[in-house]
Scaffold this motif. Structure first.
Motif: not given
Lengths: 233, 250
Positions: B93-94, B96-98, A91-94, A88
């Motif tokens: 969020d994950i 969208q990050s992908q 990928y900059g999610v958290r 996480l």
């Protein structure tokens, strides 16, 4: 006709008596056994006077307690253990957990200079306590206290005692959980799950030690070998 | 005493056998939980709540590789005040990050609890009300697929033909290494416990079968014990009489 049982009558009677006594005892003491199973929970003790570095690891209201403690004591510091690499965060999610904790402490008025980060190096995901022991060994002038969730106290104490005490004794301070009262764990599903999980971890640790945590799943490699979709007939 | 020795020897042999073949045995125990299959093109890919750090990346991968145009999120219960820590929020969020666009993500209505069974109910409502004929891939961790499949079958019944389960690998352990770490041991052992609990909790037939078996075993034991006792009591006076007779003859 020959007796079928492999045990003598006397042995059978003693066995039945022991079984009945055990069941009766469990029923009679079920409540105190559940509410006072402090052998796993540990004490919610106060922080020793000579503690100079307090590690904020777990437990409800740990941030508030740690912030109040460091503000009231000059020459004392708070420490966070560096979190293991996370997907996480990658990928900059958290953000990494230690950075989130650091921000909370700063918001509670702790100054930047009072915060330490304990490096974890290449240590596996469940080995925070090893990082703490390493750090305490190389900084033996400091007296270290660790704030943990009440359920983790026993395992933490035993894990810290197994390294031959090359550092000053580490104090483990158990704090109530965020999800249940420590003496009421058996009343909620989360409590029962957490207690059973900790019991299993402690048992595993006692019998097999730290174990060997495998590598993290490689999502990029997985995606590379995943074929593109084929529609079913 | 000879009987007792035989029993001890037999037990020791069984234990020794288990120790010798423990590795393939433990791997089989781990693999038994994985009922996932290879993915096919479908209409939706569903992310089951929990362990988003692995499952959500698999969902994103499947959407990116064209297995489905849309990802479906099942909302999870919110613990505490921080909404950003809710599982479905992290999942979104994950995704969208992908590179999955917001309009490619559907969020189902909120649920009261987080159990796999209630996830199945939520998806059942989605299928019934909005997309009766669509096909779905449900993504969950490998060791969680057997329980999920079982729970979904209880809820969706005939509609299970529309669903396939795809396994997301877990971080740090697999069916081949689960007993190496406390984390893996906990995941796999608790999964077996939960599977047993689900089978009793959510299926009336299983409950009846379970209680019936226990009753049968207890009753059979009682009947055998009572019969044996009665036979002994009957034999005792006969033995006594023959002993007295022998004494008189002597």
């Amino acid at each position: 006709m020959q007796a079928v049982s492999i045990f003598s009558r006397k042995t059978r009677r003693i066995g039945i008596f022991a079984l009945l006594t055990g069941v009766f005892g469990l029923l009679l003491f079920a409540r105190p056994l559940l509410t006072q199973s402090t052998w796993l929970l540990g004490d919610h003790g106060t922080i020793d006077e000579d503690v100079t570095v307090l590690i904020v690891a777990g437990g409800n209201e740990r941030f508030e307690l740690a912030a109040d403690w460091v503000k009231s004591r000059p020459n004392s510091r708070l420490a966070l253990v560096e979190a293991p690499p996370s997907r996480l965060a990658k990928y900059g999610v958290r953000r990494p957990k230690h950075e989130e904790s650091r921000e909370i402490l700063l918001q509670l008025g702790v100054s930047e200079s009072d915060l330490l980060l304990i490096p974890r190096g290449t240590l596996a995901v469940d080995l925070n306590h090893v990082a703490v022991v390493k750090w305490a060994t190389s900084n033996s002038a400091e007296r270290v206290g660790v704030l943990v969730e009440c359920l983790d106290v026993r395992r933490y104490i035993e894990q810290h005692l197994t390294d031959g005490a090359k550092h000053a004794p580490i104090q483990i301070i158990g704090l109530p959980s965020s999800h249940f009262e420590s003496d009421q764990w058996h009343r909620s599903t989360i409590g029962v799950k957490a207690f059973s999980r900790e019991l299993l971890r402690w048992g595993y640790w006692r019998i097999l030690g730290e174990g060997a945590t495998g590598p993290r799943w490689d999502e990029a490699e997985w995606l590379d070998v995943l074929p593109t979709a084929e529609r079913l007939p | 005493m000879r009987r007792f020795r035989k029993l001890v020897l037999f037990t020791l042999l069984i234990v020794a056998g288990i120790i010798v073949i423990r590795r393939p045995l433990l791997i089989a125990v781990g693999r038994h939980l994985d009922t996932g299959s290879s993915p096919h093109a479908v209409d939706f890919v569903v992310l089951l709540p929990g362990h988003e750090a692995t499952r959500a990346f698999v969902v994103a991968g499947l959407v990116k590789k064209g297995y489905a145009p849309t990802a479906v999120l099942i909302p999870s219960k919110l613990y505490g005040q921080d909404a950003s820590k809710a599982q479905h929020v992290i999942g979104r969020d994950i995704l969208q990050s992908q590179g999955i666009a917001g309009d490619q993500i559907i969020e189902l209505p909120n649920l009261h609890d987080d159990s796999t069974f209630s996830n199945a109910e939520s998806l059942g409502t989605f299928l019934e009300k909005q997309h009766a004929d669509c096909r779905l891939i449900v993504v969950t961790n490998d060791y969680h697929t057997r329980r999920s499949t079982w729970a979904f079958r209880q809820v969706l019944k005939d509609r299970m033909t529309q669903i396939e389960f795809v396994s997301a690998p877990a971080d740090y352990h697999s069916a081949e290494t689960w007993w190496h770490s406390p984390r893996g041991t906990e995941a796999y052992l608790s999964e077996y416990f939960k599977l047993g609990y689900y089978m009793l909790r959510y299926n009336r037939q299983n409950r009846i079968l379970f209680l019936g078996t226990i009753t049968f075993v207890v009753m059979s034991g009682a009947v055998v014990t009572l019969r044996r006792r009665k036979r002994k009591q009957e034999q005792r006076p006969a033995n006594l009489a023959s002993a007295t007779e022998q004494g008189h003859t002597a």
